[in-house]
Design an enzyme around this catalytic site. Sequence first.
Site, PDB file in Angstrom:
ATOM      1  CB  SER A 262       4.385   6.336   1.959  1.00 40.96           C
ATOM      2  OG  SER A 262       4.991   6.866   3.113  1.00 40.96           O
TER       3      SER A 262
ATOM      4  N   GLY B 122       0.835  -1.197   0.000  1.00 43.43           N
ATOM      5  CA  GLY B 122       0.000   0.000   0.000  1.00 43.43           C
ATOM      6  C   GLY B 122       0.867   1.242   0.000  1.00 43.43           C
TER       7      GLY B 122
ATOM      8  CB  SER C 162       5.667  -4.072  -2.975  1.00 39.91           C
ATOM      9  OG  SER C 162       4.621  -4.194  -2.045  1.00 39.91           O
TER      10      SER C 162
END
Length: 205
Positions: A33, A31, A105
């Site tokens: 930051s 997800g 990611s």
Amino acid sequence: MSNIVWHQHSVDQADRAKLKGQNPVLLWFTGLSGAGKSTLAGALERALFDAGFHTYLLDGDNVRHGLCKDLGFSVADRDENLRRVGEVAKLMVDAGLVVLSAFISPTREERDSIRARFPEGQFIEVHVSTPLSICEQRDPKGLYVKARRGEISNFTGISSPYEAPLSAELTIDTSKGDLASQVRALIDYLTAIEVINPSRLTASA
């Protein structure tokens, strides 16, 4: 032909898992930051650990203090960062652990590449789907402010895209509900797929 061959040890993953009384998996929290990946993963690890399960949490910031300290934030370096983490996670799962991994990611290709290293059912993708507007309001590290100013290039969600999972095993928006209920949803899922024995959770309550 390569002279490097895989050495098969007498103790395997099934033996280690049986000793620990759990089925090893990798929970991959992805997800933006500030979405709450580390908070959610950390709370789940605490609940599992307190119940006697064997766990380890791989965190995006922590691995850059050692394992990936030589890497920057270019596309190539970020890919290598995740490749290394995926390999470490695979070793930890082979050791019989329930591994939790909290990394932005941002691309499906990266995440699918890591998933492909695991047998069916051992890679559990958890999309922490907290909206960008909420993540930017939280901004715990002040990174969004810097990204908006142009001080950080290729910042996911601002100047670099985030590709949301198309078929994550679980999706959790941390701006909805409380942390305890979100952890409960994760535990219920792990119980349903028989990663953990619910009786141990009851005994530790």
